[in-house]
Design a protein around this motif. Sequence first.
Motif, PDB file in Angstrom:
ATOM      1  N   ALA A  21       0.835  -1.208   0.000  1.00  8.99           N
ATOM      2  CA  ALA A  21       0.000   0.000   0.000  1.00  8.99           C
ATOM      3  C   ALA A  21       0.865   1.251   0.000  1.00  8.99           C
ATOM      4  CB  ALA A  21      -0.937  -0.011   1.200  1.00  8.99           C
ATOM      5  N   LEU A  22       1.933   1.238   0.766  1.00  5.99           N
ATOM      6  CA  LEU A  22       2.821   2.404   0.808  1.00  5.99           C
ATOM      7  C   LEU A  22       3.515   2.607  -0.529  1.00  5.99           C
ATOM      8  CD1 LEU A  22       4.329   1.947   4.365  1.00  5.99           C
ATOM      9  CD2 LEU A  22       2.514   3.498   3.640  1.00  5.99           C
ATOM     10  N   ASP A  23       3.873   1.519  -1.204  1.00  2.36           N
ATOM     11  CA  ASP A  23       4.481   1.637  -2.533  1.00  2.36           C
ATOM     12  C   ASP A  23       3.500   2.245  -3.530  1.00  2.36           C
ATOM     13  OD1 ASP A  23       6.829   0.565  -1.575  1.00  2.36           O
ATOM     14  OD2 ASP A  23       6.410  -1.461  -2.314  1.00  2.36           O
ATOM     15  N   CYS A  24       2.231   1.852  -3.439  1.00  3.15           N
ATOM     16  CA  CYS A  24       1.214   2.418  -4.330  1.00  3.15           C
ATOM     17  C   CYS A  24       1.032   3.911  -4.067  1.00  3.15           C
ATOM     18  CB  CYS A  24      -0.115   1.687  -4.153  1.00  3.15           C
ATOM     19  SG  CYS A  24      -0.114   0.028  -4.808  1.00  3.15           S
ATOM     20  N   LEU A  25       1.007   4.306  -2.811  1.00  2.00           N
ATOM     21  CA  LEU A  25       0.884   5.731  -2.486  1.00  2.00           C
ATOM     22  C   LEU A  25       2.095   6.515  -2.971  1.00  2.00           C
ATOM     23  CD1 LEU A  25      -0.634   5.553   1.082  1.00  2.00           C
ATOM     24  CD2 LEU A  25      -1.751   6.356  -0.995  1.00  2.00           C
ATOM     25  N   ALA A  26       3.284   5.930  -2.821  1.00  2.00           N
ATOM     26  CA  ALA A  26       4.501   6.598  -3.286  1.00  2.00           C
ATOM     27  C   ALA A  26       4.483   6.755  -4.806  1.00  2.00           C
ATOM     28  CB  ALA A  26       5.732   5.810  -2.847  1.00  2.00           C
ATOM     29  N   ALA A  27       4.007   5.733  -5.519  1.00  2.00           N
ATOM     30  CA  ALA A  27       3.926   5.831  -6.978  1.00  2.00           C
ATOM     31  C   ALA A  27       2.927   6.909  -7.389  1.00  2.00           C
ATOM     32  CB  ALA A  27       3.529   4.478  -7.562  1.00  2.00           C
ATOM     33  N   ARG A  87       4.583  10.260  -6.895  1.00  3.66           N
ATOM     34  CA  ARG A  87       5.546  10.525  -7.968  1.00  3.66           C
ATOM     35  C   ARG A  87       4.822  10.978  -9.235  1.00  3.66           C
ATOM     36  NH1 ARG A  87       8.042   5.876  -6.081  1.00  3.66           N
ATOM     37  NH2 ARG A  87       7.015   4.657  -7.710  1.00  3.66           N
ATOM     38  N   ASP A  88       3.720  10.328  -9.575  1.00  2.00           N
ATOM     39  CA  ASP A  88       2.946  10.726 -10.749  1.00  2.00           C
ATOM     40  C   ASP A  88       2.428  12.155 -10.592  1.00  2.00           C
ATOM     41  OD1 ASP A  88       3.363   8.284 -11.884  1.00  2.00           O
ATOM     42  OD2 ASP A  88       1.393   7.486 -11.349  1.00  2.00           O
ATOM     43  N   PHE A  89       1.950  12.482  -9.407  1.00  2.00           N
ATOM     44  CA  PHE A  89       1.431  13.822  -9.155  1.00  2.00           C
ATOM     45  C   PHE A  89       2.527  14.870  -9.310  1.00  2.00           C
ATOM     46  CE2 PHE A  89       0.547  17.333  -6.223  1.00  2.00           C
ATOM     47  CZ  PHE A  89      -0.606  17.817  -6.808  1.00  2.00           C
ATOM     48  N   ARG A  90       3.721  14.584  -8.792  1.00  2.00           N
ATOM     49  CA  ARG A  90       4.813  15.553  -8.890  1.00  2.00           C
ATOM     50  C   ARG A  90       5.293  15.721 -10.329  1.00  2.00           C
ATOM     51  NH1 ARG A  90       8.372  13.346  -4.177  1.00  2.00           N
ATOM     52  NH2 ARG A  90       9.008  12.179  -5.981  1.00  2.00           N
ATOM     53  N   ARG A  91       5.242  14.647 -11.128  1.00  2.00           N
ATOM     54  CA  ARG A  91       5.688  14.743 -12.512  1.00  2.00           C
ATOM     55  C   ARG A  91       4.738  15.576 -13.364  1.00  2.00           C
ATOM     56  NH1 ARG A  91       7.056   8.555 -12.951  1.00  2.00           N
ATOM     57  NH2 ARG A  91       9.068   8.579 -11.912  1.00  2.00           N
ATOM     58  N   ASN A  92       3.430  15.442 -13.140  1.00  2.00           N
ATOM     59  CA  ASN A  92       2.453  16.144 -13.958  1.00  2.00           C
ATOM     60  C   ASN A  92       1.269  16.574 -13.092  1.00  2.00           C
ATOM     61  OD1 ASN A  92       1.019  17.221 -16.008  1.00  2.00           O
ATOM     62  ND2 ASN A  92       0.712  15.323 -17.136  1.00  2.00           N
ATOM     63  N   PRO A  93       1.420  17.651 -12.346  1.00  2.00           N
ATOM     64  CA  PRO A  93       0.344  18.057 -11.442  1.00  2.00           C
ATOM     65  C   PRO A  93      -0.912  18.532 -12.160  1.00  2.00           C
ATOM     66  CG  PRO A  93       2.121  19.651 -11.377  1.00  2.00           C
ATOM     67  CD  PRO A  93       2.585  18.511 -12.227  1.00  2.00           C
ATOM     68  N   LEU A  94      -0.808  19.012 -13.387  1.00  2.00           N
ATOM     69  CA  LEU A  94      -1.992  19.491 -14.089  1.00  2.00           C
ATOM     70  C   LEU A  94      -2.923  18.357 -14.491  1.00  2.00           C
ATOM     71  CD1 LEU A  94      -0.542  22.319 -16.326  1.00  2.00           C
ATOM     72  CD2 LEU A  94      -1.825  22.519 -14.202  1.00  2.00           C
ATOM     73  N   ALA A  95      -2.394  17.164 -14.585  1.00  2.00           N
ATOM     74  CA  ALA A  95      -3.235  16.026 -14.947  1.00  2.00           C
ATOM     75  C   ALA A  95      -4.119  15.604 -13.784  1.00  2.00           C
ATOM     76  CB  ALA A  95      -2.367  14.861 -15.398  1.00  2.00           C
ATOM     77  N   ASN A  96      -3.818  16.072 -12.603  1.00  2.00           N
ATOM     78  CA  ASN A  96      -4.568  15.699 -11.405  1.00  2.00           C
ATOM     79  C   ASN A  96      -5.439  16.862 -10.953  1.00  2.00           C
ATOM     80  OD1 ASN A  96      -3.351  13.056 -11.026  1.00  2.00           O
ATOM     81  ND2 ASN A  96      -1.482  14.227 -10.691  1.00  2.00           N
ATOM     82  N   LEU A  97      -6.394  17.216 -11.764  1.00  2.00           N
ATOM     83  CA  LEU A  97      -7.258  18.347 -11.441  1.00  2.00           C
ATOM     84  C   LEU A  97      -8.206  18.033 -10.292  1.00  2.00           C
ATOM     85  CD1 LEU A  97      -8.093  19.737 -14.965  1.00  2.00           C
ATOM     86  CD2 LEU A  97      -6.483  20.621 -13.294  1.00  2.00           C
ATOM     87  N   GLY A  98      -8.379  16.773  -9.956  1.00  2.00           N
ATOM     88  CA  GLY A  98      -9.251  16.411  -8.851  1.00  2.00           C
ATOM     89  C   GLY A  98      -8.787  17.033  -7.542  1.00  2.00           C
ATOM     90  N   VAL A  99      -7.481  17.078  -7.340  1.00  2.00           N
ATOM     91  CA  VAL A  99      -6.940  17.682  -6.122  1.00  2.00           C
ATOM     92  C   VAL A  99      -7.248  19.176  -6.109  1.00  2.00           C
ATOM     93  CG1 VAL A  99      -4.818  18.156  -4.839  1.00  2.00           C
ATOM     94  CG2 VAL A  99      -5.142  15.935  -5.931  1.00  2.00           C
ATOM     95  N   ALA A 100      -7.086  19.818  -7.247  1.00  2.00           N
ATOM     96  CA  ALA A 100      -7.378  21.255  -7.321  1.00  2.00           C
ATOM     97  C   ALA A 100      -8.855  21.523  -7.075  1.00  2.00           C
ATOM     98  CB  ALA A 100      -6.947  21.794  -8.681  1.00  2.00           C
ATOM     99  N   LEU A 101      -9.724  20.690  -7.628  1.00  2.00           N
ATOM    100  CA  LEU A 101     -11.151  20.882  -7.399  1.00  2.00           C
ATOM    101  C   LEU A 101     -11.516  20.655  -5.936  1.00  2.00           C
ATOM    102  CD1 LEU A 101     -12.640  19.215 -10.581  1.00  2.00           C
ATOM    103  CD2 LEU A 101     -12.495  21.639 -10.040  1.00  2.00           C
ATOM    104  N   PHE A 102     -10.887  19.682  -5.311  1.00  2.00           N
ATOM    105  CA  PHE A 102     -11.136  19.449  -3.890  1.00  2.00           C
ATOM    106  C   PHE A 102     -10.708  20.662  -3.067  1.00  2.00           C
ATOM    107  CE2 PHE A 102      -9.270  18.156   0.181  1.00  2.00           C
ATOM    108  CZ  PHE A 102     -10.430  17.756   0.827  1.00  2.00           C
TER     109      PHE A 102
END
Length: 77
Positions: free
Chosen positions: A27-33, A36-51
Amino acid sequence: MLEPLPMRRASPRPQDVLVRNLPARVALDCLAAGWRDFRRNPLANLGVALFLLSVAAVWALWHFGLIYLVLPALAGA
Protein backbone atom coordinates in the motif's frame (compact mmCIF):
# COMPACT_ATOMS: atom_id res chain seq x y z
CA MET A 1 -45.91 -21.64 -33.17
CA LEU A 2 -44.39 -20.41 -29.96
CA GLU A 3 -41.13 -21.97 -28.96
CA PRO A 4 -39.89 -21.99 -25.40
CA LEU A 5 -37.19 -19.50 -24.52
CA PRO A 6 -33.73 -20.99 -24.21
CA MET A 7 -32.54 -21.49 -20.66
CA ARG A 8 -29.45 -19.67 -19.54
CA ARG A 9 -26.99 -21.88 -17.78
CA ALA A 10 -24.96 -20.49 -14.96
CA SER A 11 -21.35 -20.08 -15.94
CA PRO A 12 -18.81 -21.66 -13.65
CA ARG A 13 -17.47 -19.23 -11.07
CA PRO A 14 -13.90 -18.12 -11.67
CA GLN A 15 -11.35 -18.77 -9.02
CA ASP A 16 -10.94 -16.10 -6.39
CA VAL A 17 -8.54 -13.64 -7.98
CA LEU A 18 -8.26 -11.34 -4.99
CA VAL A 19 -4.87 -11.18 -3.41
CA ARG A 20 -4.97 -11.54 0.32
CA ASN A 21 -2.46 -11.11 3.11
CA LEU A 22 -0.43 -8.43 1.37
CA PRO A 23 2.16 -6.67 3.47
CA ALA A 24 1.53 -3.03 4.34
CA ARG A 25 4.53 -2.10 2.24
CA VAL A 26 2.49 -2.74 -0.93
CA ALA A 27 0.00 0.00 0.00
CA LEU A 28 2.82 2.40 0.81
CA ASP A 29 4.48 1.64 -2.53
CA CYS A 30 1.21 2.42 -4.33
CA LEU A 31 0.88 5.73 -2.49
CA ALA A 32 4.50 6.60 -3.29
CA ALA A 33 3.93 5.83 -6.98
CA GLY A 34 0.84 8.05 -7.00
CA TRP A 35 2.77 10.88 -5.36
CA ARG A 36 5.55 10.53 -7.97
CA ASP A 37 2.95 10.73 -10.75
CA PHE A 38 1.43 13.82 -9.16
CA ARG A 39 4.81 15.55 -8.89
CA ARG A 40 5.69 14.74 -12.51
CA ASN A 41 2.45 16.14 -13.96
CA PRO A 42 0.34 18.06 -11.44
CA LEU A 43 -1.99 19.49 -14.09
CA ALA A 44 -3.24 16.03 -14.95
CA ASN A 45 -4.57 15.70 -11.41
CA LEU A 46 -7.26 18.35 -11.44
CA GLY A 47 -9.25 16.41 -8.85
CA VAL A 48 -6.94 17.68 -6.12
CA ALA A 49 -7.38 21.25 -7.32
CA LEU A 50 -11.15 20.88 -7.40
CA PHE A 51 -11.14 19.45 -3.89
CA LEU A 52 -9.03 22.34 -2.58
CA LEU A 53 -11.29 24.83 -4.36
CA SER A 54 -14.33 23.22 -2.73
CA VAL A 55 -12.72 23.39 0.70
CA ALA A 56 -11.89 27.06 0.15
CA ALA A 57 -15.46 27.79 -0.96
CA VAL A 58 -16.96 26.08 2.09
CA TRP A 59 -14.54 27.88 4.41
CA ALA A 60 -15.34 31.26 2.82
CA LEU A 61 -19.08 30.71 3.09
CA TRP A 62 -18.72 29.64 6.72
CA HIS A 63 -16.44 32.57 7.52
CA PHE A 64 -18.90 35.12 6.12
CA GLY A 65 -21.93 33.52 7.78
CA LEU A 66 -23.41 32.20 4.54
CA ILE A 67 -23.16 28.51 5.39
CA TYR A 68 -26.72 27.94 4.12
CA LEU A 69 -25.37 28.54 0.61
CA VAL A 70 -22.93 25.60 0.71
CA LEU A 71 -25.13 23.06 -1.06
CA PRO A 72 -26.25 25.40 -3.88
CA ALA A 73 -22.69 26.69 -4.33
CA LEU A 74 -21.15 23.24 -4.56
CA ALA A 75 -23.92 22.03 -6.84
CA GLY A 76 -23.13 24.84 -9.26
CA ALA A 77 -26.55 26.43 -9.02
